[in-house]
Design an enzyme around this catalytic site. Structure first.
Site, PDB file in Angstrom:
ATOM      1  CB  ALA A  62     -23.829 -10.842  24.893  1.00  0.00           C
ATOM      2  N   GLY A 101     -20.153 -10.212  28.732  1.00  0.00           N
ATOM      3  CA  GLY A 101     -19.271 -10.027  27.584  1.00  0.00           C
ATOM      4  C   GLY A 101     -18.472  -8.729  27.673  1.00  0.00           C
ATOM      5  CD  GLU A 104     -17.103 -13.442  28.575  1.00  0.00           C
ATOM      6  OE1 GLU A 104     -18.111 -12.994  27.978  1.00  0.00           O
ATOM      7  OE2 GLU A 104     -16.828 -14.653  28.639  1.00  0.00           O
ATOM      8  CD  GLU A 124     -21.556 -13.745  31.371  1.00  0.00           C
ATOM      9  OE1 GLU A 124     -21.325 -13.660  32.602  1.00  0.00           O
ATOM     10  OE2 GLU A 124     -20.832 -13.220  30.502  1.00  0.00           O
TER      11      GLU A 124
HETATM   12  C1  3H9 Z   1     -23.320 -12.214  28.026  1.00  0.00           C
HETATM   13  O1  3H9 Z   1     -22.674 -11.210  28.090  1.00  0.00           O
HETATM   14  C2  3H9 Z   1     -22.842 -13.483  27.362  1.00  0.00           C
HETATM   15  C3  3H9 Z   1     -21.374 -13.467  27.055  1.00  0.00           C
HETATM   16  O2  3H9 Z   1     -20.623 -13.961  28.158  1.00  0.00           O
HETATM   17  C4  3H9 Z   1     -21.009 -14.391  25.933  1.00  0.00           C
HETATM   18  C5  3H9 Z   1     -21.550 -14.087  24.581  1.00  0.00           C
HETATM   19  C6  3H9 Z   1     -20.947 -14.978  23.496  1.00  0.00           C
HETATM   20  N1  3H9 Z   1     -28.776  -6.652  26.264  1.00  0.00           N
HETATM   21  O3  3H9 Z   1     -31.646  -2.850  33.663  1.00  0.00           O
HETATM   22  P1  3H9 Z   1     -32.008  -1.530  33.119  1.00  0.00           P
HETATM   23  C7  3H9 Z   1     -31.761  -3.102  28.443  1.00  0.00           C
HETATM   24  S1  3H9 Z   1     -24.888 -12.294  28.655  1.00  0.00           S
HETATM   25  C8  3H9 Z   1     -29.866  -6.046  25.779  1.00  0.00           C
HETATM   26  O4  3H9 Z   1     -33.393  -1.051  33.306  1.00  0.00           O
HETATM   27  P2  3H9 Z   1     -30.236  -0.253  34.984  1.00  0.00           P
HETATM   28  C9  3H9 Z   1     -32.896  -3.388  29.414  1.00  0.00           C
HETATM   29  O5  3H9 Z   1     -33.732  -4.400  28.932  1.00  0.00           O
HETATM   30  C10 3H9 Z   1     -25.190 -10.644  29.255  1.00  0.00           C
HETATM   31  N2  3H9 Z   1     -30.571  -5.133  26.482  1.00  0.00           N
HETATM   32  O6  3H9 Z   1     -30.997  -0.392  33.599  1.00  0.00           O
HETATM   33  C11 3H9 Z   1     -33.564  -2.046  29.497  1.00  0.00           C
HETATM   34  O7  3H9 Z   1     -34.373  -1.905  28.347  1.00  0.00           O
HETATM   35  P3  3H9 Z   1     -35.762  -1.105  28.412  1.00  0.00           P
HETATM   36  C12 3H9 Z   1     -24.496 -10.388  30.535  1.00  0.00           C
HETATM   37  C13 3H9 Z   1     -30.145  -4.839  27.704  1.00  0.00           C
HETATM   38  O8  3H9 Z   1     -29.480   1.000  34.921  1.00  0.00           O
HETATM   39  C14 3H9 Z   1     -32.404  -1.068  29.378  1.00  0.00           C
HETATM   40  O9  3H9 Z   1     -31.336  -1.796  28.761  1.00  0.00           O
HETATM   41  N3  3H9 Z   1     -24.863  -9.073  31.029  1.00  0.00           N
HETATM   42  C15 3H9 Z   1     -29.028  -5.446  28.270  1.00  0.00           C
HETATM   43  O10 3H9 Z   1     -31.178  -0.501  36.105  1.00  0.00           O
HETATM   44  C16 3H9 Z   1     -31.935  -0.515  30.691  1.00  0.00           C
HETATM   45  O11 3H9 Z   1     -31.663  -1.608  31.559  1.00  0.00           O
HETATM   46  C17 3H9 Z   1     -25.899  -8.938  31.867  1.00  0.00           C
HETATM   47  O12 3H9 Z   1     -26.539  -9.871  32.269  1.00  0.00           O
HETATM   48  C18 3H9 Z   1     -28.320  -6.394  27.491  1.00  0.00           C
HETATM   49  N4  3H9 Z   1     -27.219  -7.013  27.954  1.00  0.00           N
HETATM   50  O13 3H9 Z   1     -29.205  -1.470  35.025  1.00  0.00           O
HETATM   51  C19 3H9 Z   1     -26.197  -7.520  32.290  1.00  0.00           C
HETATM   52  N5  3H9 Z   1     -28.842  -4.970  29.524  1.00  0.00           N
HETATM   53  O14 3H9 Z   1     -35.396   0.302  28.765  1.00  0.00           O
HETATM   54  C20 3H9 Z   1     -27.667  -7.234  32.130  1.00  0.00           C
HETATM   55  C21 3H9 Z   1     -29.817  -4.075  29.724  1.00  0.00           C
HETATM   56  O15 3H9 Z   1     -36.302  -1.280  27.047  1.00  0.00           O
HETATM   57  N6  3H9 Z   1     -28.005  -5.855  32.439  1.00  0.00           N
HETATM   58  N7  3H9 Z   1     -30.619  -3.993  28.633  1.00  0.00           N
HETATM   59  O16 3H9 Z   1     -36.565  -1.796  29.473  1.00  0.00           O
HETATM   60  C22 3H9 Z   1     -28.079  -5.403  33.719  1.00  0.00           C
HETATM   61  O17 3H9 Z   1     -27.787  -6.085  34.686  1.00  0.00           O
HETATM   62  C23 3H9 Z   1     -28.588  -3.997  33.911  1.00  0.00           C
HETATM   63  O18 3H9 Z   1     -29.277  -3.635  32.755  1.00  0.00           O
HETATM   64  C24 3H9 Z   1     -27.494  -2.926  34.170  1.00  0.00           C
HETATM   65  C25 3H9 Z   1     -28.131  -1.522  34.131  1.00  0.00           C
HETATM   66  C26 3H9 Z   1     -26.877  -3.191  35.552  1.00  0.00           C
HETATM   67  C27 3H9 Z   1     -26.420  -2.979  33.129  1.00  0.00           C
END
Ligand code: 3H9
Length: 699
Positions: A62, A101, A104, A124
């Site tokens: 998400a 998400g 999912e 999450e």
């Molecule tokens: C969810 O999904 C809830 C659902 O179950 C239900 C809903 C109803 N959203 O980490 P990075 C940004 S909860 C917005 O440096 P990497 C991040 O801030 C979500 N922004 O890259 C950064 O911005 P900036 C569950 C996001 O290659 C840029 O993207 N998912 C999101 O080292 C690059 O990120 C997670 O918890 C996001 N979801 O790692 C996954 N994700 O450049 C969270 C990233 O401005 N994300 N950004 O600083 C991660 O774990 C890592 O970002 C990922 C990439 C492994 C994907």
């Protein structure tokens, strides 16, 4: 469909492509685009639809920035009802990371295919949330309750192969993902494969599953003490076995909403962005390129130097580890080998991995072996004169452009730099003990440190798996400067009447990894004692803040290493036990200063310690020592065991309310020693204006 989602018919297969950089998060435009594409695919003459992503990853979850904002239709759960009911075969084609998400969405498709480098997971819980779009329901239906418990409560990702072995992925491929997905779709369509829906799979929860849920509840009650999301996840998994799919989905929804409005999730989401913000240095030009660091020299093969060497060796960077004599450096190497042997015994590392790491470390007793290194980190005795000598020598040996870093916890980087002819190459790289475990690295900018040197230190920290935070120059930098105020209040609460157990329990119950006095026992009370011996009475400050520690040390109680300090330690189990002898010493020390013990509430202890931290943090911010409040939070959560679910000391007072926090500080100012409770003007200003700490930047 829109800018974020396209739909294209390729023969019998429709291809939905998400393109929402950087991580294809499920922002409103993505949800709306997928919904529209599904509608189009339902109406055309395709037989199957492949859902894939452009860029570096499949959908990573998400859009976290949308949480807390007014909802926009379609919601993810609504979109997944549409996907679940799609009349044609749906296939997710996964590369990069399918997380939260995003996974999912994939679990809702009829089939899942992934490249072998892909990872999937439901992280999450790390944001204080739970999978809120069917993840807690589809995962156990596909993989069983035990696998779902592990995946969802840990939040850790799985490799594609592992996920396939757990029936969460149907096919793992090598090479061109889209081509493989197209042929998989055609194969499924031609073979009249069923519209396999995880929502329709039965889930019979066994007695063992129930027991495992209960056992996990107990385990996580201890391990993730105070956190709500892990317990709510278990409620959802229990519901998966006890309710119909639709009922359990409703349970999941209400639990997700409870998490979303929980301050713990706000704090953990704050930490997610805080970590990423910490890597950004506002004052550096955007195009500045870090220089390459292939070979590092470390001076001092003691606990700290050895731990730092391990960090680099594990990242595949060559290390030359230097100490005064061959014996000293060999002792350091033996200690590193001993640490690795424990990891092998515990199954965390293989013998081959360890052999590779050890091969990256070359011992030496000659500074001249550092002539060609790109970066030197000095980790010798915490004494300015000694450090200056080391740097003067490095200056004469190291190649031009080499970065000269000190791991000092307190000393002036500017004075150290002045011992060299190249102050622009000098900075602080302050690791935390044990350096191979603790994630924090304070990068300390001296007055002359060049932009390139700072950028390289930050990038190097990232390369070795640290969370790096930039600190300006002041005594103790960000973390230890604040810690003095925290430690002072712990000592004063003890002096005024609280017991060691009450203080530590109050802080641990609140969420600190370890209470302050237990930390003192772990670190060794003799260290502070010896440091105080070098100080004048005036420099030592108020005796109320150290006399108890002094008296304990004088009674031979150095902390854990001598089996007793504020507590007594069981020699077998190392369990922390209350000790009447310590209580007597404490009482006598109170008597020496004429203190009459009073009852202190746990609330007062927590408020005094946490507000003392935040008040000093605010000063650090207004002085420009820290770039932003969230950097201070990162320092505390990664370096000092501050609970992430409280978001760090600065987020904690922001969440509590700056005005209310200032009010409490005023109470302390009037009832306790006013010298200790001078309120930071930044906090006074913010309380008056109603502005927040999060947006504060020093001009
Ligand atoms: C969810 O999904 C809830 C659902 O179950 C239900 C809903 C109803 N959203 O980490 P990075 C940004 S909860 C917005 O440096 P990497 C991040 O801030 C979500 N922004 O890259 C950064 O911005 P900036 C569950 C996001 O290659 C840029 O993207 N998912 C999101 O080292 C690059 O990120 C997670 O918890 C996001 N979801 O790692 C996954 N994700 O450049 C969270 C990233 O401005 N994300 N950004 O600083 C991660 O774990 C890592 O970002 C990922 C990439 C492994 C994907």
């Amino acid at each position: 469909m829109n800018d974020a989602v396209s739909y294209e018919q390729q023969g019998a297969v429709g291809v939905i492509t998400v393109a929402n950089p950087p991580v294809n998060a499920l922002s409103h435009s993505v949800r709306a685009g997928i919904a529209e594409a599904l509608t189009a695919s339902a109406a055309d003459d395709t037989q199957a639809v492949v859902l894939c992503c452009d860029g570096r990853t499949f959908i990573a979850g998400a859009d976290i920035t949308e949480f807390g904002k007014p909802p926009q239709s379609p919601s993810l759960p609504d979109l997944l009802v549409q996907l679940d009911q799609h009349p044609k075969l749906t296939i997710a084609a996964i590369h990069g990371t399918a997380l939260g998400g995003g996974f999912e969405v994939a679990l809702t498709c009829n089939y899942r295919l992934a490249v072998n480098t892909a990872k999937v997971g439901l992280p999450e819980v790390k944001l204080g949330l739970l999978p809120g779009a069917g993840g807690t329901q589809r995962t156990p239906r596909l993989a069983g309750i035990p696998a779902a418990i592990e995946l969802i409560t840990s939040g850790n990702p799985l490799s594609a192969e592992k996920a396939a072995s757990m029936k969460l992925i149907d096919r793992v491929v090598d090479g061109d993902l889209l081509a493989a997905a197209m042929s998989y779709a055609e194969e499924l369509a031609q073979g009249d494969a069923p519209l396999r829906r995880a929502s329709a799979l039965p889930l019979d929860i066994s007695g063992e599953d129930r027991q495992l849920i209960e056992a996990t509840r107990q385990r996580l009650n201890k391990k993730t003490r105070g956190e709500h999301a892990p317990q709510r996840i278990l409620d959802c998994l229990l519901a998966a076995g006890e309710q119909s799919f639709d009922e359990a989905l409703a349970t999941e929804r209400s639990q997700f909403m409870a998490c979303l409005s929980d301050p713990q999730s706000a704090a953990l989401r704050h930490m997610f962005f805080a970590e990423r913000a910490a890597a950004k240095i506002d004052s550096l030009p955007r195009n500045i390129e870090p220089t390459a660091v292939h070979h590092v020299g470390i001076i001092g093969a003691g606990t700290m130097g050895g731990g730092i060497a391990m960090c680099f060796a594990q990242a595949g960077i060559r290390v030359t580890l230097v100490d005064m004599s061959d014996e000293a450096v060999q002792a350091g190497i033996d200690k590193i080998a001993g640490n690795y042997a424990i990891s092998v015994k515990r199954g965390r590392l293989s013998e081959d991995q360890v052999a590779g790491f050890m091969a990256n470390i070359t011992p030496s007793s000659r500074y001249s072996d550092l002539a060609e290194v790109d970066l030197v980190i000095e980790a010798v005795f915490e004494n300015l004169a000694v450090k200056k000598e080391v740097f003067a020598e490095l200056d004469s040996i190291c190649k031009p452009g080499a970065i000269l870093a000190s791991n000092t916890s307190y000393q002036s980087i500017d004075e150290i730099a002045a011992a060299t002819s190249r102050p622009e190459s000098v900075l602080g790289m302050h690791f935390f003990s044990p350096a191979n475990v603790m994630k924090l690295l304070e990068v300390v900018q001296g007055a002359a440190s060049s932009e390139s040197v700072i950028a390289t230190a930050m990038a190097t920290g990232k390369k070795i798996g640290k969370v790096s935070v930039l600190s300006g120059m002041c005594y103790g930098f960000i973390g230890n400067r604040m810690l003095r105020h925290y430690g002072r209040e712990a000592a004063l609460c003890l002096m005024e009447g609280a017991s060691p157990r009450q203080i530590d329990s109050a802080m641990e119950h609140w969420g600190m990894a370890m209470g302050p006095l237990a930390v003192g026992d772990l670190a060794g009370l003799d260290i502070g004692y010896k440091a105080r011996e070098q100080l004048s009475e005036a420099q030592k400050g108020d005796p109320k803040t150290y006399i108890i520690a002094d008296r304990l040390v004088e009674a031979g109680r150095f902390g854990q290493k001598s089996g007793a300090g504020y507590y007594r330690y069981d020699p077998e189990t190392r369990a922390r036990l209350d000790d009447p002898v310590a209580l007597e010493i404490i009482d006598a020390a109170r008597g020496e200063l004429g203190m009459v013990p009073r009852d202190i509430s746990d609330e007062e202890i927590v408020d005094r310690l946490t507000l003392a931290l935040a008040n000093e943090g605010a000063r650090i911010l207004e002085e420009g020592i820290a770039q932003r409040a969230s950097d201070i939070d990162v320092v505390y959560c990664y370096g000092y065991g501050f609970p992430r679910f409280r978001g760090g000391p600065m987020h904690n007072i922001e969440a509590r309310g700056i005005a209310e926090s200032v009010q409490r500080l005023r109470e302390f100012q009037s009832t306790l020693d006013p010298d200790n409770w001078q309120i930071a003007s930044l906090l006074e200003d913010l309380a008056a204006s109603g502005a927040g700490l999060a947006d504060y930047r020093r001009d």
